[in-house]
Write a protein that holds these residues in place. Sequence first.
Motif, PDB file in Angstrom:
ATOM      1  N   GLN A  22       0.832  -1.201   0.000  1.00  0.00           N
ATOM      2  CA  GLN A  22       0.000   0.000   0.000  1.00  0.00           C
ATOM      3  C   GLN A  22       0.864   1.248   0.000  1.00  0.00           C
ATOM      4  O   GLN A  22       2.036   1.207   0.331  1.00  0.00           O
ATOM      5  CB  GLN A  22      -0.901   0.020   1.227  1.00  0.00           C
ATOM      6  N   SER A  24       0.090   5.654   0.695  1.00  0.00           N
ATOM      7  CA  SER A  24      -0.927   6.664   0.958  1.00  0.00           C
ATOM      8  C   SER A  24      -0.296   8.034   1.099  1.00  0.00           C
ATOM      9  O   SER A  24       0.910   8.174   1.300  1.00  0.00           O
ATOM     10  CB  SER A  24      -1.731   6.328   2.211  1.00  0.00           C
ATOM     11  N   ARG A  81      -6.334  -1.034  -6.193  1.00  0.00           N
ATOM     12  CA  ARG A  81      -7.540  -0.266  -5.871  1.00  0.00           C
ATOM     13  C   ARG A  81      -7.136   1.027  -5.189  1.00  0.00           C
ATOM     14  O   ARG A  81      -6.040   1.163  -4.656  1.00  0.00           O
ATOM     15  CB  ARG A  81      -8.456  -1.068  -4.920  1.00  0.00           C
ATOM     16  N   SER A  83      -8.665   4.131  -2.434  1.00  0.00           N
ATOM     17  CA  SER A  83      -9.641   4.503  -1.412  1.00  0.00           C
ATOM     18  C   SER A  83      -9.367   5.951  -1.026  1.00  0.00           C
ATOM     19  O   SER A  83      -8.212   6.371  -0.970  1.00  0.00           O
ATOM     20  CB  SER A  83      -9.501   3.593  -0.193  1.00  0.00           C
ATOM     21  N   THR A  84     -10.426   6.688  -0.796  1.00  0.00           N
ATOM     22  CA  THR A  84     -10.306   8.092  -0.406  1.00  0.00           C
ATOM     23  C   THR A  84     -11.083   8.324   0.871  1.00  0.00           C
ATOM     24  O   THR A  84     -12.183   7.792   1.032  1.00  0.00           O
ATOM     25  CB  THR A  84     -10.889   9.017  -1.499  1.00  0.00           C
ATOM     26  N   SER A  85     -10.525   9.107   1.771  1.00  0.00           N
ATOM     27  CA  SER A  85     -11.258   9.462   2.988  1.00  0.00           C
ATOM     28  C   SER A  85     -10.909  10.885   3.399  1.00  0.00           C
ATOM     29  O   SER A  85      -9.798  11.358   3.167  1.00  0.00           O
ATOM     30  CB  SER A  85     -10.933   8.488   4.124  1.00  0.00           C
TER      31      SER A  85
END
Length: 104
Positions: A22, A24, A81, A83-85
Amino acid sequence: MIISNIEIIPGKRVVEHLGLVQGSTVRAKHVGKDIAAGFKNLFGGELGNYTELLQESREEAVQRMQEQAAAIGANAVINVRFSTSAITAGASEILAYGTAVVME
């Protein structure tokens, strides 16, 4: 390094599964651009500054994911994939993740 959002790469074979990797990043635009976006919200249209912010964030997250994969010996990351937050007002995290593998 091959980066793909599908589970297989045509013509390639997975010979080793190395696990989840991952990357980020958390980004925010400065307050002046937030104010400009607020006005754009009133009248409609694309929020170009935020589009740019998210594109830069995706690129950074993928780069970090790729670096993590390379560090464990992968030559590909499959099934990628995003992902957004929202972290706080005006700041968001983009997470890119996938499966690190060795392909031949």
